[in-house]
Design a protein around this motif. Structure first.
Motif, mmCIF file in Angstrom:
data_model
loop_
_atom_site.group_PDB
_atom_site.id
_atom_site.type_symbol
_atom_site.label_atom_id
_atom_site.label_comp_id
_atom_site.label_asym_id
_atom_site.label_seq_id
_atom_site.Cartn_x
_atom_site.Cartn_y
_atom_site.Cartn_z
ATOM 1 N N ASP A 409 -11.870 2.167 43.020
ATOM 2 C CA ASP A 409 -12.240 3.605 42.923
ATOM 3 C C ASP A 409 -14.364 3.705 41.965
ATOM 4 O OD1 ASP A 409 -10.800 4.949 44.330
ATOM 5 O OD2 ASP A 409 -9.678 5.002 42.036
ATOM 6 N N ALA A 410 -13.892 2.849 41.528
ATOM 7 C CA ALA A 410 -15.236 2.143 40.489
ATOM 8 C C ALA A 410 -16.222 2.129 40.883
ATOM 9 C CB ALA A 410 -15.164 1.553 39.324
ATOM 10 N N ILE A 411 -16.507 0.993 41.906
ATOM 11 C CA ILE A 411 -17.289 0.383 43.247
ATOM 12 C C ILE A 411 -17.636 1.330 44.094
ATOM 13 C CG2 ILE A 411 -17.140 -1.756 44.713
ATOM 14 C CD1 ILE A 411 -17.959 -2.166 41.717
ATOM 15 N N LEU A 412 -16.312 1.986 44.407
ATOM 16 C CA LEU A 412 -17.431 3.072 45.486
ATOM 17 C C LEU A 412 -17.945 4.057 45.321
ATOM 18 C CD1 LEU A 412 -14.217 2.853 48.651
ATOM 19 C CD2 LEU A 412 -15.979 1.413 48.466
ATOM 20 N N ASP A 413 -17.102 4.733 43.727
ATOM 21 C CA ASP A 413 -18.151 5.280 42.949
ATOM 22 C C ASP A 413 -19.871 5.187 43.069
ATOM 23 O OD1 ASP A 413 -16.075 7.519 43.069
ATOM 24 O OD2 ASP A 413 -15.755 6.903 40.849
ATOM 25 N N PHE A 414 -19.563 3.980 42.223
ATOM 26 C CA PHE A 414 -20.989 3.605 42.460
ATOM 27 C C PHE A 414 -22.172 3.548 43.704
ATOM 28 C CE2 PHE A 414 -23.876 -0.457 42.238
ATOM 29 C CZ PHE A 414 -25.236 0.311 41.062
ATOM 30 N N VAL A 415 -21.785 2.696 44.717
ATOM 31 C CA VAL A 415 -21.667 3.047 46.468
ATOM 32 C C VAL A 415 -22.224 4.068 46.870
ATOM 33 C CG1 VAL A 415 -21.473 2.576 48.446
ATOM 34 C CG2 VAL A 415 -20.304 0.960 46.649
ATOM 35 N N VAL A 416 -21.145 5.108 46.268
ATOM 36 C CA VAL A 416 -21.400 6.260 47.431
ATOM 37 C C VAL A 416 -22.667 7.349 46.276
ATOM 38 C CG1 VAL A 416 -20.533 8.675 47.222
ATOM 39 C CG2 VAL A 416 -19.019 6.361 48.007
ATOM 40 N N SER A 417 -22.432 7.211 45.161
ATOM 41 C CA SER A 417 -23.191 8.327 44.510
ATOM 42 C C SER A 417 -23.925 7.619 42.907
ATOM 43 C CB SER A 417 -22.386 9.509 43.335
ATOM 44 O OG SER A 417 -21.770 9.161 42.640
ATOM 45 N N GLY A 418 -23.556 6.611 42.783
ATOM 46 C CA GLY A 418 -24.390 5.528 41.899
ATOM 47 C C GLY A 418 -24.143 5.802 40.868
#
Length: 491
Positions: A409-418
């Motif tokens: 979740d933390a990594i994908l939040d960074f990937v998706v929206s920074g």
């Protein structure tokens, strides 16, 4: 062999994998969002894109390895309502990707493998919109050699918006100078029985040697000794020798790069707590490597002096009479701290990227390996294969499931929206530096004191010793003159 050194299960891997120099390909995985009802691609989907660059010390590996299969990560994105496109790229390795002679650059240019990566990223930038990707929202992730590759690309007019580099920096695997590359080129040619001198005893031209090299049986080229280091004094590495000191000072970037390029928006730089485990697994199987405690103590005292060398051994509990497994475990813990952890910290301390986040991965690798007899550790590469999912995910302990899910979740939040995974790393020396910890206790933000003062303040004592050895260059001395000398020579 590759999987066992990480270590990961090998019983669910193919017996062999085809090797080919026709390797400049990539794989694209799309969520259903990218397809219309009739199965056609939807170019209007505009989904975030994540590009993976695999590791393998620049001489082995493939993005097609089963343990790098990102299907589980892609499914996780779909299930949480943040679908994205995953791209995994390949690039030339070993001799074909990184051998070089400056005397015949037109035939054997430098850093072929790094240019292959750039070509793949440009292809993604030019074409991913047709698959439903957002060309303005591309993140690149890599580990080990892939992480090092990403570190140098962040300061070279990157086509991606964000970067994630696990356990790989420009100083973890130092590059070779052009002259060192040429000496290696001649050595490899000699291994192929290519004559280095004419019949009259005069040296042959590098071009003549290179032409014979190119005409040689490719299988014999594959079997040559390890050739997998990038070339320094180039646009990728604009210095003679990359170092932690230069990295901290921002000197690894091209001159006036801020005026020439727009830097990436943000980066995550990470390390596992036992990246040296890969050296442990390889060296423990080498019957020629013995008496590790004695060898390390000799090198430390030879390079640092008796008093400082003895202090370094004390920090890691290295002493005479230790069994080889115990001594090797301690030496490889030193390798983890100085060659990976300190290098990652040097990278985050460089004032190059506007937003930088530090990650420590400490989720123990549960799979059998020689090092498992000594304890549980988060080992080199276990972070990226756990994030992606791969073929081993159903063998992880059940207790890992919520932790891995929260980390994704933390990594994908960074990937998706920074979205920031934790507070930014503070570079100006003030107290209160923060980082993201992933371990058995979950995924949480921690402070600097927790990664420096753990295990009898081992890392803090190491870094204080490095300062006494040579100030800001002390970590480089400990890594290059002690750590790498032991790993490469053992004497």
């Amino acid at each position: 062999m590759d999987a066992s050194n990480i270590p990961l299960p090998t019983d669910n891997l193919p017996d062999d994998e085809e090797q080919s120099e026709d390797c400049l390909n990539l794989s694209i995985r799309l969520p259903p969002t990218c397809l219309s009802s009739d199965g056609a691609l939807r170019s209007d989907a505009k989904l975030p894109v994540l590009v993976f660059i695999h590791g393998g010390a620049f001489f082995l590996g493939s993005a097609n390895r089963p343990y790098y299969d990102p299907s589980n990560l892609v499914l996780h994105g779909i299930q949480r309502g943040t679908p994205f496109i995953m791209v995994s790229i390949n690039y030339r390795l070993g001799v074909l990707g990184f051998m070089h002679s400056p005397s015949t650059s037109s035939l054997i240019p430098e850093n072929n493998g790094l240019y292959d990566q750039d070509l793949a990223l440009l292809w993604v930038k030019d074409n991913i919109a047709g698959f439903g990707g957002d060309v303005d929202n591309i993140t690149v992730i890599g580990q080990s050699a892939g992480g090092e590759s990403i570190s140098v690309k962040t300061t070279r007019s990157p086509v991606f918006k964000r970067a994630i580099a696990f356990s790989g920096t420009p100083v973890t695997m130092p590059s070779m100078t052009p002259s060192e590359h040429h000496a290696n080129f001649l050595s490899q040619a000699s291994s192929l029985n290519i004559p280095l001198k004419n019949s009259d005893g005069n040296e042959r031209s590098a071009t003549a040697i290179a032409n014979e090299f190119i005409a040689a049986d490719v299988q014999k080229i594959r079997e040559l000794a390890w050739v997998g280091l990038p070339c320094a004094n180039t646009e990728f590495f604009p210095v003679d020798k990359p170092s932690m000191e230069l990295t901290k000072r921002g000197k690894m970037a091209p001159e006036n790069w801020r005026q020439r390029f727009t830097p990436v928006e943000a980066q995550i730089v990470g390390s596992t707590t036992y990246d040296g485990g890969i050296s442990y697994n390889m060296m423990s199987r080498d019957p020629s490597r013995k008496n590790h405690a004695k060898a390390f103590e000799h090198i430390a005292k030879d390079m640092l002096g008796d008093e400082v060398g003895a202090e370094l051994c004390t920090i890691y509990g290295i002493k005479g009479g230790m069994s080889d497994p115990d001594a090797l475990q301690a030496v490889c813990l030193f390798e983890s701290d100085i060659g990976f952890f300190a290098a990652a910290m040097a990278t985050v301390e460089a004032d190059l990227i506007p937003k930088t986040y530090f990650q420590i991965f400490d989720l123990p690798n549960p799979f059998d390996a020689p090092i498992r007899k000594q304890g549980e550790f988060a080992t080199h590469t276990f972070d990226i294969v756990t994030l992606l999912g791969g073929v081993h995910e159903d063998r992880l302990p059940e207790s890992y499931t919520p932790i891995v899910s929260a980390w994704r979740d933390a990594i994908l939040d960074f990937v998706v929206s920074g979205k920031k995974p934790c507070e930014e790393y503070i570079r100006d020396g003030r107290e209160g530096r923060r980082g993201l910890m992933v371990n058995k206790d979950g995924v949480r933000e921690i402070g600097e004191e927790q990664w420096l003062d753990n295990d009898e303040s081992r890392r803090r004592r190491l870094f204080e010793l490095a300062q006494r050895v040579k100030g800001d260059a002390g970590c480089d001395v400990l890594w290059m003159d002690v750590g790498r000398r032991f790993l490469m020579k053992g004497e």
